[in-house]
Scaffold this motif. Sequence first.
Motif, PDB file in Angstrom:
ATOM      1  N   GLY A  47       0.795  -1.200  -0.163  1.00  0.00           N
ATOM      2  CA  GLY A  47       0.034   0.108   0.153  1.00  0.00           C
ATOM      3  C   GLY A  47       0.819   1.327   0.085  1.00  0.00           C
ATOM      4  N   SER A  48       0.556   2.159   1.104  1.00  0.00           N
ATOM      5  CA  SER A  48       1.041   3.465   0.831  1.00  0.00           C
ATOM      6  C   SER A  48       2.572   3.392   1.793  1.00  0.00           C
ATOM      7  CB  SER A  48       0.339   4.526   1.469  1.00  0.00           C
ATOM      8  OG  SER A  48      -0.198   4.323   2.727  1.00  0.00           O
ATOM      9  N   GLY A  49       2.878   2.214   2.346  1.00  0.00           N
ATOM     10  CA  GLY A  49       3.940   2.221   3.147  1.00  0.00           C
ATOM     11  C   GLY A  49       3.894   2.120   4.701  1.00  0.00           C
ATOM     12  N   LYS A  50       2.672   1.719   5.081  1.00  0.00           N
ATOM     13  CA  LYS A  50       2.157   1.894   6.457  1.00  0.00           C
ATOM     14  C   LYS A  50       3.011   0.765   7.431  1.00  0.00           C
ATOM     15  CE  LYS A  50      -1.752  -1.225   6.566  1.00  0.00           C
ATOM     16  NZ  LYS A  50      -1.324  -2.403   7.555  1.00  0.00           N
ATOM     17  N   ASN A  51       3.329  -0.341   6.741  1.00  0.00           N
ATOM     18  CA  ASN A  51       4.042  -1.263   7.401  1.00  0.00           C
ATOM     19  C   ASN A  51       5.350  -1.393   6.950  1.00  0.00           C
ATOM     20  OD1 ASN A  51       1.994  -2.238   8.935  1.00  0.00           O
ATOM     21  ND2 ASN A  51       1.360  -3.658   7.484  1.00  0.00           N
ATOM     22  N   THR A  52       5.761  -0.775   5.725  1.00  0.00           N
ATOM     23  CA  THR A  52       7.384  -0.779   5.460  1.00  0.00           C
ATOM     24  C   THR A  52       8.149  -0.030   6.154  1.00  0.00           C
ATOM     25  OG1 THR A  52       6.040  -0.735   2.854  1.00  0.00           O
ATOM     26  CG2 THR A  52       8.379  -0.519   2.859  1.00  0.00           C
ATOM     27  N   GLU A  53       7.588   1.306   6.760  1.00  0.00           N
ATOM     28  CA  GLU A  53       8.476   1.796   7.304  1.00  0.00           C
ATOM     29  C   GLU A  53       9.119   1.423   8.576  1.00  0.00           C
ATOM     30  OE1 GLU A  53       7.032   6.455   7.200  1.00  0.00           O
ATOM     31  OE2 GLU A  53       5.278   5.372   7.755  1.00  0.00           O
ATOM     32  N   ALA A  60      17.340  -6.198   5.954  1.00  0.00           N
ATOM     33  CA  ALA A  60      18.308  -5.842   5.387  1.00  0.00           C
ATOM     34  C   ALA A  60      17.934  -5.200   3.755  1.00  0.00           C
ATOM     35  CB  ALA A  60      19.364  -6.761   5.131  1.00  0.00           C
ATOM     36  N   THR A  61      16.723  -6.093   3.357  1.00  0.00           N
ATOM     37  CA  THR A  61      16.089  -5.862   2.141  1.00  0.00           C
ATOM     38  C   THR A  61      14.601  -5.923   2.164  1.00  0.00           C
ATOM     39  OG1 THR A  61      16.644  -7.988   1.080  1.00  0.00           O
ATOM     40  CG2 THR A  61      18.140  -6.305   0.932  1.00  0.00           C
ATOM     41  N   ILE A  62      13.790  -5.343   1.614  1.00  0.00           N
ATOM     42  CA  ILE A  62      12.477  -5.507   1.428  1.00  0.00           C
ATOM     43  C   ILE A  62      11.923  -5.333  -0.017  1.00  0.00           C
ATOM     44  CG2 ILE A  62       9.971  -4.500   2.052  1.00  0.00           C
ATOM     45  CD1 ILE A  62      11.311  -3.416   4.414  1.00  0.00           C
ATOM     46  N   LYS A  74       2.817   6.773  -3.436  1.00  0.00           N
ATOM     47  CA  LYS A  74       2.827   7.345  -2.004  1.00  0.00           C
ATOM     48  C   LYS A  74       3.785   6.618  -1.173  1.00  0.00           C
ATOM     49  CE  LYS A  74      -0.545  10.191  -2.304  1.00  0.00           C
ATOM     50  NZ  LYS A  74      -0.378  11.682  -2.361  1.00  0.00           N
ATOM     51  N   ALA A  75       4.121   5.246  -1.457  1.00  0.00           N
ATOM     52  CA  ALA A  75       5.168   4.714  -0.207  1.00  0.00           C
ATOM     53  C   ALA A  75       6.476   4.956  -0.829  1.00  0.00           C
ATOM     54  CB  ALA A  75       5.004   3.098  -0.751  1.00  0.00           C
ATOM     55  N   LYS A  76       6.756   5.227  -2.109  1.00  0.00           N
ATOM     56  CA  LYS A  76       8.166   5.792  -2.816  1.00  0.00           C
ATOM     57  C   LYS A  76       8.404   7.151  -2.024  1.00  0.00           C
ATOM     58  CE  LYS A  76       8.017   2.931  -6.876  1.00  0.00           C
ATOM     59  NZ  LYS A  76       7.818   3.102  -8.564  1.00  0.00           N
ATOM     60  N   GLU A  77       7.333   7.957  -2.250  1.00  0.00           N
ATOM     61  CA  GLU A  77       7.645   9.337  -1.426  1.00  0.00           C
ATOM     62  C   GLU A  77       7.840   9.186  -0.005  1.00  0.00           C
ATOM     63  OE1 GLU A  77       4.298  11.648  -2.317  1.00  0.00           O
ATOM     64  OE2 GLU A  77       4.180  11.304  -4.510  1.00  0.00           O
ATOM     65  N   LYS A  78       7.339   8.453   0.690  1.00  0.00           N
ATOM     66  CA  LYS A  78       7.502   8.222   2.204  1.00  0.00           C
ATOM     67  C   LYS A  78       8.800   7.667   2.637  1.00  0.00           C
ATOM     68  CE  LYS A  78       3.533   7.034   4.037  1.00  0.00           C
ATOM     69  NZ  LYS A  78       2.585   6.238   4.119  1.00  0.00           N
ATOM     70  N   ILE A  79       9.256   6.588   1.689  1.00  0.00           N
ATOM     71  CA  ILE A  79      10.420   5.806   2.247  1.00  0.00           C
ATOM     72  C   ILE A  79      11.380   5.765   0.770  1.00  0.00           C
ATOM     73  CG2 ILE A  79      11.049   3.571   2.910  1.00  0.00           C
ATOM     74  CD1 ILE A  79       8.002   3.135   3.542  1.00  0.00           C
ATOM     75  N   PRO A  80      12.231   6.839   0.757  1.00  0.00           N
ATOM     76  CA  PRO A  80      13.111   6.683  -0.251  1.00  0.00           C
ATOM     77  C   PRO A  80      14.382   5.930   0.248  1.00  0.00           C
ATOM     78  CG  PRO A  80      13.193   8.760   1.113  1.00  0.00           C
ATOM     79  CD  PRO A  80      12.062   7.975   1.762  1.00  0.00           C
ATOM     80  N   SER A  81      14.251   4.642   0.464  1.00  0.00           N
ATOM     81  CA  SER A  81      15.321   3.617   0.986  1.00  0.00           C
ATOM     82  C   SER A  81      16.018   2.905  -0.283  1.00  0.00           C
ATOM     83  CB  SER A  81      14.936   3.005   2.101  1.00  0.00           C
ATOM     84  OG  SER A  81      16.004   2.067   2.396  1.00  0.00           O
ATOM     85  N   LYS A  82      17.395   2.862  -0.147  1.00  0.00           N
ATOM     86  CA  LYS A  82      17.891   1.932  -1.049  1.00  0.00           C
ATOM     87  C   LYS A  82      17.482   0.497  -1.033  1.00  0.00           C
ATOM     88  CE  LYS A  82      22.502   2.051   1.048  1.00  0.00           C
ATOM     89  NZ  LYS A  82      24.101   2.503   0.742  1.00  0.00           N
ATOM     90  N   HIS A  83      17.162   0.233   0.374  1.00  0.00           N
ATOM     91  CA  HIS A  83      16.980  -1.227   0.817  1.00  0.00           C
ATOM     92  C   HIS A  83      15.368  -1.717   0.481  1.00  0.00           C
ATOM     93  CE1 HIS A  83      20.689  -0.958   3.076  1.00  0.00           C
ATOM     94  NE2 HIS A  83      20.105   0.208   3.691  1.00  0.00           N
ATOM     95  N   VAL A  84      14.801  -0.966  -0.239  1.00  0.00           N
ATOM     96  CA  VAL A  84      13.407  -1.039  -0.404  1.00  0.00           C
ATOM     97  C   VAL A  84      13.184  -1.125  -2.049  1.00  0.00           C
ATOM     98  CG1 VAL A  84      10.731  -0.884  -0.160  1.00  0.00           C
ATOM     99  CG2 VAL A  84      12.487  -0.399   1.539  1.00  0.00           C
ATOM    100  N   ASN A  85      12.816  -2.208  -2.513  1.00  0.00           N
ATOM    101  CA  ASN A  85      12.422  -2.468  -3.912  1.00  0.00           C
ATOM    102  C   ASN A  85      11.146  -2.379  -4.103  1.00  0.00           C
ATOM    103  OD1 ASN A  85      12.502  -2.899  -6.819  1.00  0.00           O
ATOM    104  ND2 ASN A  85      13.144  -4.750  -6.622  1.00  0.00           N
ATOM    105  N   PHE A  86      10.184  -1.191  -4.684  1.00  0.00           N
ATOM    106  CA  PHE A  86       8.808  -1.395  -4.812  1.00  0.00           C
ATOM    107  C   PHE A  86       8.495  -1.791  -6.241  1.00  0.00           C
ATOM    108  CE2 PHE A  86       9.582   2.030  -1.767  1.00  0.00           C
ATOM    109  CZ  PHE A  86       8.460   1.655  -0.826  1.00  0.00           C
TER     110      PHE A  86
END
Length: 208
Positions: A47-53, A60-62, A74-86
């Motif tokens: 979704g919008s990253g509610k649990n991703t945060e 280490a990776t998601i 929305k999730a990408k805006e909220k979580i600009p992390s190189k460890h997450v591949n949306f």
Amino acid sequence: MSIQESYNEWAGQYDSNQNKTRDLEAFSLQENLGKIHFENCLEIGCGSGKNTEWLVQRSATITAVDFSQGMLDKAKEKIPSKHVNFIQADITNPWTFAANAAFDLVTFSLVLEHIKNLDLVFQQTNAVLKPGGYLYIGELHPFKQYLGSKARFESETGTTTLECYTHSISEYLQLSRKHGFVLEAFNEYLDEETSVPRILAMLFTKQR
């Protein structure tokens, strides 16, 4: 309106609207996963990253998957992390997005109510999960569904009610056993509004 179109429209207000189901499921995920160790997580229905945060602080990776591009934006805006591949994907098709990965945790959050046939979902989860890995499911409780509760939101055009399917507790347990999972934890979460549980949470391990 299709499930995908509905969530694309909902994305703009999903985080700001009052949503007790969303918030209680987030609590459930943290409570059920807070004491286990995982490094490579596949999050289905990010979704919008509610649990991703929360997950990104512990993994280490998601690989964070959703059917709605609007929610993913929305999730990408909220979580600009190189460890997450949306990734935008339809999980009712073969999971090519996870074909070369071996995860030690797969999570489903408020997504399976929108899937009619869960057999492929459990089969694909087994295929991408390491032996001994964890499967977490957090869904709107079927007891709420029996009373007519469905995912819905308000917009300028009125109330949009999403297409949903009711899956009984026995269906979850039978399919998990069929596909090599063993139940480790089972929890039901209520809120102050009703004596009927709002969230069903189950934690499994892969045995074969």
